[in-house]
Design a protein around this motif. Structure first.
Motif, PDB file in Angstrom:
ATOM      1  N   ALA A 100       1.833  -7.051   8.629  1.00 33.22           N
ATOM      2  CA  ALA A 100       1.039  -8.155   8.094  1.00 33.22           C
ATOM      3  C   ALA A 100       0.516  -9.041   9.224  1.00 33.22           C
ATOM      4  CB  ALA A 100       1.883  -8.973   7.133  1.00 33.22           C
ATOM      5  N   PRO A 101      -0.634  -9.668   9.026  1.00 33.07           N
ATOM      6  CA  PRO A 101      -1.193 -10.534  10.070  1.00 33.07           C
ATOM      7  C   PRO A 101      -0.543 -11.906  10.117  1.00 33.07           C
ATOM      8  CG  PRO A 101      -2.647 -10.492   8.170  1.00 33.07           C
ATOM      9  CD  PRO A 101      -1.546  -9.509   7.878  1.00 33.07           C
ATOM     10  N   ASP A 102       0.159 -12.291   9.070  1.00 35.38           N
ATOM     11  CA  ASP A 102       0.782 -13.606   9.016  1.00 35.38           C
ATOM     12  C   ASP A 102       2.127 -13.573   9.734  1.00 35.38           C
ATOM     13  OD1 ASP A 102      -1.122 -15.038   7.115  1.00 35.38           O
ATOM     14  OD2 ASP A 102      -0.611 -13.248   5.976  1.00 35.38           O
ATOM     15  N   PRO A 103       2.334 -14.441  10.734  1.00 36.41           N
ATOM     16  CA  PRO A 103       3.573 -14.395  11.522  1.00 36.41           C
ATOM     17  C   PRO A 103       4.845 -14.509  10.685  1.00 36.41           C
ATOM     18  CG  PRO A 103       1.942 -15.758  12.622  1.00 36.41           C
ATOM     19  CD  PRO A 103       1.374 -15.433  11.275  1.00 36.41           C
ATOM     20  N   ASP A 104       4.846 -15.353   9.669  1.00 31.13           N
ATOM     21  CA  ASP A 104       6.056 -15.512   8.861  1.00 31.13           C
ATOM     22  C   ASP A 104       6.391 -14.243   8.097  1.00 31.13           C
ATOM     23  OD1 ASP A 104       6.365 -18.079   9.743  1.00 31.13           O
ATOM     24  OD2 ASP A 104       5.532 -19.027   7.943  1.00 31.13           O
ATOM     25  N   VAL A 105       5.368 -13.576   7.568  1.00 28.98           N
ATOM     26  CA  VAL A 105       5.595 -12.321   6.856  1.00 28.98           C
ATOM     27  C   VAL A 105       6.051 -11.242   7.826  1.00 28.98           C
ATOM     28  CG1 VAL A 105       4.577 -10.539   5.386  1.00 28.98           C
ATOM     29  CG2 VAL A 105       3.893 -12.934   5.088  1.00 28.98           C
ATOM     30  N   ALA A 106       5.377 -11.146   8.964  1.00 23.20           N
ATOM     31  CA  ALA A 106       5.727 -10.134   9.965  1.00 23.20           C
ATOM     32  C   ALA A 106       7.155 -10.311  10.463  1.00 23.20           C
ATOM     33  CB  ALA A 106       4.745 -10.196  11.133  1.00 23.20           C
ATOM     34  N   LYS A 107       7.599 -11.560  10.591  1.00 23.30           N
ATOM     35  CA  LYS A 107       8.974 -11.826  11.029  1.00 23.30           C
ATOM     36  C   LYS A 107       9.974 -11.223  10.045  1.00 23.30           C
ATOM     37  CE  LYS A 107      10.554 -15.920  10.323  1.00 23.30           C
ATOM     38  NZ  LYS A 107      10.762 -17.396  10.438  1.00 23.30           N
ATOM     39  N   TRP A 108       9.721 -11.411   8.750  1.00 22.91           N
ATOM     40  CA  TRP A 108      10.623 -10.843   7.752  1.00 22.91           C
ATOM     41  C   TRP A 108      10.509  -9.333   7.677  1.00 22.91           C
ATOM     42  CZ3 TRP A 108      14.775 -12.790   5.796  1.00 22.91           C
ATOM     43  CH2 TRP A 108      14.952 -14.178   5.784  1.00 22.91           C
ATOM     44  N   ARG A 149       5.331  -9.501  -0.372  1.00 21.15           N
ATOM     45  CA  ARG A 149       4.413  -9.555   0.761  1.00 21.15           C
ATOM     46  C   ARG A 149       4.894  -8.726   1.942  1.00 21.15           C
ATOM     47  NH1 ARG A 149       0.555 -13.774   0.534  1.00 21.15           N
ATOM     48  NH2 ARG A 149       0.719 -14.383   2.713  1.00 21.15           N
ATOM     49  N   ILE A 150       6.197  -8.557   2.093  1.00 19.48           N
ATOM     50  CA  ILE A 150       6.692  -7.758   3.215  1.00 19.48           C
ATOM     51  C   ILE A 150       6.257  -6.305   3.117  1.00 19.48           C
ATOM     52  CG2 ILE A 150       8.696  -9.212   3.681  1.00 19.48           C
ATOM     53  CD1 ILE A 150      10.332  -6.931   2.235  1.00 19.48           C
ATOM     54  N   ALA A 151       5.973  -5.833   1.887  1.00 19.17           N
ATOM     55  CA  ALA A 151       5.544  -4.445   1.692  1.00 19.17           C
ATOM     56  C   ALA A 151       4.139  -4.355   1.132  1.00 19.17           C
ATOM     57  CB  ALA A 151       6.512  -3.717   0.756  1.00 19.17           C
ATOM     58  N   GLY A 152       3.469  -5.499   1.013  1.00 27.06           N
ATOM     59  CA  GLY A 152       2.211  -5.512   0.289  1.00 27.06           C
ATOM     60  C   GLY A 152       0.948  -5.646   1.106  1.00 27.06           C
ATOM     61  N   TRP A 153       1.066  -5.730   2.456  1.00 31.47           N
ATOM     62  CA  TRP A 153      -0.155  -5.805   3.255  1.00 31.47           C
ATOM     63  C   TRP A 153      -0.807  -4.430   3.291  1.00 31.47           C
ATOM     64  CZ3 TRP A 153      -3.680  -9.001   4.638  1.00 31.47           C
ATOM     65  CH2 TRP A 153      -4.614  -8.628   5.611  1.00 31.47           C
ATOM     66  N   ASN A 154      -2.066  -4.353   2.822  1.00 26.43           N
ATOM     67  CA  ASN A 154      -2.748  -3.070   2.667  1.00 26.43           C
ATOM     68  C   ASN A 154      -4.066  -3.059   3.433  1.00 26.43           C
ATOM     69  OD1 ASN A 154      -4.452  -1.221   0.139  1.00 26.43           O
ATOM     70  ND2 ASN A 154      -2.849  -0.425   1.443  1.00 26.43           N
ATOM     71  N   GLU A 155      -4.312  -1.963   4.137  1.00 33.18           N
ATOM     72  CA  GLU A 155      -5.573  -1.756   4.844  1.00 33.18           C
ATOM     73  C   GLU A 155      -6.146  -0.411   4.412  1.00 33.18           C
ATOM     74  OE1 GLU A 155      -5.321  -2.432   9.074  1.00 33.18           O
ATOM     75  OE2 GLU A 155      -3.687  -3.885   8.841  1.00 33.18           O
ATOM     76  N   TRP A 156      -7.445  -0.389   4.102  1.00 34.63           N
ATOM     77  CA  TRP A 156      -8.052   0.863   3.654  1.00 34.63           C
ATOM     78  C   TRP A 156      -9.493   0.943   4.150  1.00 34.63           C
ATOM     79  CZ3 TRP A 156      -7.570  -3.464   0.734  1.00 34.63           C
ATOM     80  CH2 TRP A 156      -8.657  -3.904  -0.022  1.00 34.63           C
ATOM     81  N   GLY A 157      -9.983   2.174   4.232  1.00 35.87           N
ATOM     82  CA  GLY A 157     -11.344   2.346   4.688  1.00 35.87           C
ATOM     83  C   GLY A 157     -11.655   3.786   5.057  1.00 35.87           C
ATOM     84  N   ALA A 158     -12.665   3.925   5.901  1.00 34.64           N
ATOM     85  CA  ALA A 158     -13.135   5.244   6.327  1.00 34.64           C
ATOM     86  C   ALA A 158     -13.382   5.222   7.820  1.00 34.64           C
ATOM     87  CB  ALA A 158     -14.409   5.630   5.574  1.00 34.64           C
ATOM     88  N   ALA A 159     -13.112   6.340   8.478  1.00 35.20           N
ATOM     89  CA  ALA A 159     -13.308   6.453   9.919  1.00 35.20           C
ATOM     90  C   ALA A 159     -13.799   7.846  10.256  1.00 35.20           C
ATOM     91  CB  ALA A 159     -12.006   6.153  10.660  1.00 35.20           C
TER      92      ALA A 159
END
Length: 207
Positions: free
Chosen positions: A141-149, A194-204
């Motif tokens: 996750a991009p949020d420091p508090d979430v990433a810490k957990w 939120r600890i498991a909910g950060w999602n990134e999707w797309g095409a490359a």
């Protein structure tokens, strides 16, 4: 040999988590874009198979190292016109020729492979020029508090969730593996911790 937990309990837990409505909605944002000869990394229980557009897809070849999950994938619902085959294998060591596929699909897989960079290098190798990697992954996750957990919980999480990591980067890792990011979107999945909910999707595409 897989433990009783890995053979009997973990598949049920993964089904509940990976087939949740928020995750299925995310899968539906990328899987229908696949076309031509498709390779799906970590096909798992075959949750994506019902989402492919059979009018655009010539064939789908799914690979997964777990026999129990491959058996579920073979029985998973899909359009009867869809040509599907399931094979044993790992994303880091694909037994396919260079430039063999038009599309590689990778959904909620990079979190649990042993070496994401190797898996992405293999995906790039087997894509033809002009082919596309379609991805949808949870990660750091991009949020420091979430990433810490995420970092605190990850050691226990990995043991309970079949090697799933919470702190792996997604889009930046794909770009670092030699892909050009055509589009990328991000969000926290609703109804998901939120600890498991950060999602990134797309095409490359291979750069």
């Amino acid at each position: 040999m897989a433990s009783f937990y890995e053979r009997r309990i973990l598949p049920k837990l993964l089904t509940c988590a990976c087939a949740s409505p928020p995750m299925m909605k995310q899968r539906a944002k990328v899987v229908p874009l696949a076309q031509g000869r498709v390779l799906e990394l970590g096909v798992g229980m075959g949750l994506n198979l019902a989402l492919y557009d059979a009018a655009k897809v010539a064939s789908v070849l799914g690979v997964d190292p777990a026999a129990e999950l491959r058996a579920q994938a073979m029985a998973a619902p899909r359009d009867p016109r869809l040509n599907v085959s399931i094979a044993a294998g790992t994303a880091e060591d694909l037994p396919f020729e260079d430039r063999a596929f038009d599309t590689v699909v990778c959904t909620f897989t990079l979190c649990s492979v042993h070496t994401p960079a190797a898996a992405l290098a293999q995906a790039r190798r087997v894509l033809r020029p002009g082919g596309r990697l379609l991805y949808c992954e949870h990660g750091l996750a991009p949020d420091p508090d979430v990433a810490k957990w995420q970092r605190r919980i990850e050691p226990l999480w990995k043991r309970l969730a079949g090697g799933c990591h919470l702190t792996r980067p997604v889009t930046s890792a794909i770009a670092a593996a030699g892909f050009h990011i055509e589009r990328s979107e991000t969000m926290y999945l609703p109804g998901t911790p939120r600890i498991a909910g950060w999602n990134e999707w797309g095409a490359a595409a291979p750069a």
